[in-house]
Design an enzyme around this catalytic site. Sequence first.
Site, PDB file in Angstrom:
ATOM      1  N   SER A 143      54.797 -22.783  13.229  1.00 31.00           N
ATOM      2  CA  SER A 143      53.387 -23.130  13.392  1.00 31.00           C
ATOM      3  C   SER A 143      52.843 -23.913  12.197  1.00 31.00           C
ATOM      4  CB  SER A 143      52.553 -21.858  13.567  1.00 31.00           C
ATOM      5  OG  SER A 143      52.974 -21.123  14.693  1.00 31.00           O
TER       6      SER A 143
HETATM    7  N1  SAH Z   1      55.704 -17.418  14.152  1.00 28.27           N
HETATM    8  C1  SAH Z   1      56.715 -18.441  14.301  1.00 28.27           C
HETATM    9  C2  SAH Z   1      56.352 -19.407  15.410  1.00 28.27           C
HETATM   10  C3  SAH Z   1      57.482 -19.563  16.380  1.00 28.27           C
HETATM   11  S1  SAH Z   1      57.086 -20.422  17.873  1.00 28.27           S
HETATM   12  C4  SAH Z   1      56.974 -19.125  12.972  1.00 28.27           C
HETATM   13  O1  SAH Z   1      56.230 -18.884  12.029  1.00 28.27           O
HETATM   14  O2  SAH Z   1      57.954 -19.865  12.863  1.00 28.27           O
HETATM   15  C5  SAH Z   1      56.971 -19.081  19.019  1.00 28.27           C
HETATM   16  C6  SAH Z   1      58.211 -18.268  19.251  1.00 28.27           C
HETATM   17  O3  SAH Z   1      57.951 -17.364  20.321  1.00 28.27           O
HETATM   18  C7  SAH Z   1      59.467 -19.024  19.643  1.00 28.27           C
HETATM   19  O4  SAH Z   1      60.459 -18.793  18.688  1.00 28.27           O
HETATM   20  C8  SAH Z   1      59.860 -18.417  21.002  1.00 28.27           C
HETATM   21  O5  SAH Z   1      61.265 -18.286  21.180  1.00 28.27           O
HETATM   22  C9  SAH Z   1      59.185 -17.076  20.927  1.00 28.27           C
HETATM   23  N2  SAH Z   1      58.916 -16.407  22.208  1.00 28.27           N
HETATM   24  C10 SAH Z   1      58.503 -16.918  23.373  1.00 28.27           C
HETATM   25  N3  SAH Z   1      58.360 -15.937  24.293  1.00 28.27           N
HETATM   26  C11 SAH Z   1      58.687 -14.771  23.665  1.00 28.27           C
HETATM   27  C12 SAH Z   1      58.736 -13.400  24.076  1.00 28.27           C
HETATM   28  N4  SAH Z   1      58.431 -12.997  25.316  1.00 28.27           N
HETATM   29  N5  SAH Z   1      59.114 -12.480  23.164  1.00 28.27           N
HETATM   30  C13 SAH Z   1      59.433 -12.834  21.892  1.00 28.27           C
HETATM   31  N6  SAH Z   1      59.421 -14.104  21.463  1.00 28.27           N
HETATM   32  C14 SAH Z   1      59.043 -15.064  22.336  1.00 28.27           C
END
Ligand code: SAH
Length: 232
Positions: free
Chosen positions: A78
């Site tokens: 993000s």
């Molecule tokens: N907080 C992260 C942002 C990652 S983007 C950072 O700082 O890098 C959002 C993430 O949510 C992705 O890695 C995706 O694989 C995950 N995601 C999507 N659906 C999900 C679910 N049901 N449970 C856990 N993770 C999920």
Amino acid sequence: MRAEKMTPAEEGERRPPSDPAALRAAMVEHQIAGRGITDRRVLDAMGKVPREVFVPPAYAAFAYEDRPLPIACGQTISQPYVVALMAQAARIGPGDRVLEIGTGSGYAAAVLARLAATVDGVERMPELVETARRNLTAAGVSDVRVHQGDGSLGLPEHAPYDAILVAASGPRVPPALEEQLAPGGRLVMPLGGGFGGQTLIRLRRTATGFDKEDLGPVTFVPLVGRQAWPGA
Ligand code: SAH
């Protein structure tokens, strides 16, 4: 990623920033405080976590730019401002137990770990679970537990949580996450479809139910799971 040999200029772009602390301080000043984030503890945490450790090596030079960056599995780390906005909105206290859904690179979890007593991260993609664990270790963060699974179901075995942050956008607040919120607890997550038309919301568990507030438009990758969008 192209396979050909890179020019020296491109090699230079790939290199990690030579003075990450200075870039981080500028990021906090211009992108975070400059945009209205006032929580001292959040500003301090954002100023301490080395974002360059959490971005893929090819993007290390861009670690302190004002935008999300690609990570593995078509996901993103993000934008720093959004991490700060969510952390501030969650009103995390030093004794709080925090759940982060969508741990991805581990960056937001590392920020949350500086604010809370405990952080559980849930990530759906096994490859990213490994990446997050590796990145957190490399950044010297030892107090985040990263779990593989469907975060739309939360983590009932470790609930309740004082704060739940969801880093992917769902069609609604998953009922499982509502249930795992402690009385007085805050849940911050984007709601809405696709890559547009999403709104960040904050839900607060009261004595009698839930208060919901809109915090403004945002753009996140989709939350895919049993209590979220169906998977591909
Ligand atoms: N907080 C992260 C942002 C990652 S983007 C950072 O700082 O890098 C959002 C993430 O949510 C992705 O890695 C995706 O694989 C995950 N995601 C999507 N659906 C999900 C679910 N049901 N449970 C856990 N993770 C999920």
